[in-house]
Write an enzyme that holds these catalytic residues in place. Structure first.
Site, PDB file in Angstrom:
ATOM      1  N   SER A 179       0.828  -1.193   0.000  1.00  0.00           N
ATOM      2  CA  SER A 179       0.000   0.000   0.000  1.00  0.00           C
ATOM      3  C   SER A 179       0.873   1.258   0.000  1.00  0.00           C
ATOM      4  CB  SER A 179      -0.962  -0.039   1.192  1.00  0.00           C
ATOM      5  OG  SER A 179      -1.994   0.890   1.042  1.00  0.00           O
ATOM      6  N   ASP A 208      -0.107  -4.033  -3.824  1.00  0.00           N
ATOM      7  CA  ASP A 208      -1.192  -3.041  -3.800  1.00  0.00           C
ATOM      8  C   ASP A 208      -0.650  -1.612  -3.676  1.00  0.00           C
ATOM      9  OD1 ASP A 208      -3.158  -4.893  -4.089  1.00  0.00           O
ATOM     10  OD2 ASP A 208      -4.071  -4.623  -2.113  1.00  0.00           O
ATOM     11  N   HIS A 239      -7.571  -6.073   0.264  1.00  0.00           N
ATOM     12  CA  HIS A 239      -6.376  -5.266   0.561  1.00  0.00           C
ATOM     13  C   HIS A 239      -5.618  -5.741   1.808  1.00  0.00           C
ATOM     14  CE1 HIS A 239      -3.791  -1.834   0.016  1.00  0.00           C
ATOM     15  NE2 HIS A 239      -4.159  -1.271   1.154  1.00  0.00           N
TER      16      HIS A 239
END
Length: 504
Positions: A318, A345, A409
């Protein structure tokens, strides 16, 4: 006079804890109160599971390392409360995960998944929710205890590094170990927003159980809930989550420039982590142990010459994935000698993605990251990521972009393993939580082996199956010769082989 002071204190306390008519406040307090009652009436955490043992052929050791660095400010921003520099780098903190002999047991207690003091973490998450006050901080802290209890990380603390030559195994461990003379492959890993170094312990620990060393950094850029900065001879300094609203007006940062400052600070922490690892590899492990305010690393002097630092890989999830790409700009370099990247991600709200990538790169999307169309600086985020990977291929380096089916996620984090029902319910993930982490580990392992041997095996040897993300309610495109076991878990969007540009 005393009664007047008390009355003022009483009024200030009431203003702090009085209920608010916002849904966020009411929901948070309600959930936290339920968790407190449930926790106090039960001997086990709510819906919680212990972290499973690692499955690789080696035991896993772990060491917390916090050492002082040359103090420097990455940005001139200061806090409203106290005026301390917000982006001042004083120490670097990371946790090492590494292979040790199976059966090795430490005399030290396991690390807690939520480090003490928990109140710091609770208050930090209340800050994230913009509901921080005495009541909510306490309730969220109790709620954390109710959700994760005293969950411990399975790795053994401060045990010796495996003493045999470098060890790599293929997934399934059906082949003989692979000896590599250059040293143990190393990954430096960066956590995501609202996260910390302890929340990916299954992913990085599984890699360690397969023969890799991973340094998981604790970022002090305001993106974590809370941490203590500890230096020898000084009292610990608490750093909670912060953003622009916690900084003075003259700091001159807005949403975008604040994120840029965070990424620059994170990059400085990565540079310092690499520097510590290089010192350990050059024989200064004993000095690092003495300067380590976490009092671990008694065997680091034995690590001399054991690490393949010059062939290190940067990894991140992320916000950490965005940072991983940033560290590759104009690289590899002396401070950032990364020869590869594992990008999980990459952030959709973390700022632009660096396209100047000149090393082999593996980008893995969760199913939720690929399936939800997001506009990212005027384009679909999926297409931007795809262009990053295509750019690596055009520069003559191998690169892959894949989607992990059934995942969400948080699937690469420990959270679904600890709270499987809660996370599946709230994120929509359909894959078994253990298999979700296992798939990320398998592909990452293949990539790290490729980094060492140059040989593409397993799914890395497969060609593109889905140039665009395939949506389940549409007719399934041809997956070519992709084995059924891979079809169940992965879509390959970009790979070193086919289809050629223009055929997608």
């Amino acid at each position: 006079m005393g009664s007047l002071i008390w009355e003022r204190l009483r009024q200030r306390l009431w203003r702090t804890i009085q209920p608010r008519s916002t849904w966020g406040y009411i929901l948070c307090c309600g959930i936290a109160t339920f968790l407190v009652v449930r926790t106090l009436s039960s001997s086990s955490p709510l819906l919680s599971s212990n972290l499973p043992a690692y499955t690789g052929p080696f035991g896993v050791g772990t060491i917390d390392v916090e050492v002082p660095v040359e103090t420097r400010s990455i940005n001139n921003a200061t806090f409203k409360d106290g005026g301390h520099p917000a982006f001042q780098l004083e120490t670097v903190l990371f946790t090492l995960y590494y292979p040790t002999r199976r059966g090795t047991v430490s005399s030290k207690p396991h690390h807690l998944w939520v480090p003490k003091p928990r109140a710091i973490v609770g208050e930090g998450y209340a800050r994230f929710a913009h509901i921080s006050n005495f009541v909510t901080n306490s309730l969220i802290t109790f709620g954390l205890w109710g959700l994760v209890g005293s969950t411990k990380i399975p790795a053994h603390v401060d045990v010796p590094l495996h003493d045999s030559p470098v060890l790599l195994q293929s997934p399934g461990f059906e082949t003989e170990p692979l000896t590599v003379d250059e040293g143990i492959p190393v990954m430096v890993f960066s956590h995501g927003m609202a996260s910390s170094r302890t929340q990916y312990t299954q992913y990085v620990g599984e890699l360690a159980s397969r023969g890799f060393v991973v340094a998981a950094i604790e970022h002090r850029d305001g993106s974590g809930p809370g941490t203590q900065i500890i230096r020898h001879g000084q009292p610990p300094r608490t750093l909670l989550h912060f953003d622009v609203r916690h900084l003075t007006v003259d700091s001159g940062l807005d949403g975008d420039t604040f994120k840029k400052a965070q990424l620059d600070f994170r990059q400085a922490e990565v540079e310092e982590t690499v520097g510590v690892l290089e010192r350990i590899n050059h024989g200064a492990g004993g000095e690092i142990f003495k300067s380590n305010s976490r009092h671990e690393g008694q065997h680091l002097y034995e690590w001399e010459g054991r690490l393949a630092i010059k062939n290190a890989t940067i990894g991140g999830h992320s916000f950490g994935a965005t940072l991983a790409l940033q560290t590759l700009r104009n690289g590899p370099s002396e401070l950032l000698p990364f020869q590869g990247a594992v990008v999980l991600d990459p952030g959709k709200q973390s700022g632009p993605l660096n396209h100047d990538v000149r090393v082999p790169t593996l980008i893995l999307h969760s199913n939720s990251w690929s399936s939800r169309r997001s506009i990212f600086f005027g384009r679909a985020h999926f297409d931007v990521v795809k262009d990053v990977v295509r750019g690596v291929l055009k520069r003559g380096k191998d690169a892959w972009f894949m989607t992990s089916l059934g995942t969400s996620h948080p699937s690469v984090t420990d959270a679904p393993l600890i709270e499987p029902w809660l996370l599946s319910f709230t994120t929509g993930a359909t894959i078994d939580v253990h298999e979700g982490v296992n798939q990320y580990v398998k592909v990452t392992q293949r990539f790290l082996q490729y980094q060492t041997t140059g040989v593409k095996e397993g799914i890395l040897a497969e060609c593109v199956t889905h140039p665009q993300y395939w949506v389940e309610d549409e007719s399934r495109p041809d997956s070519g010769d992709l084995p059924e076991t891979f079809q169940k878990y992965w879509q390959i969007h970009v790979a070193p082989c086919g289809p050629k540009e223009g055929e997608a």
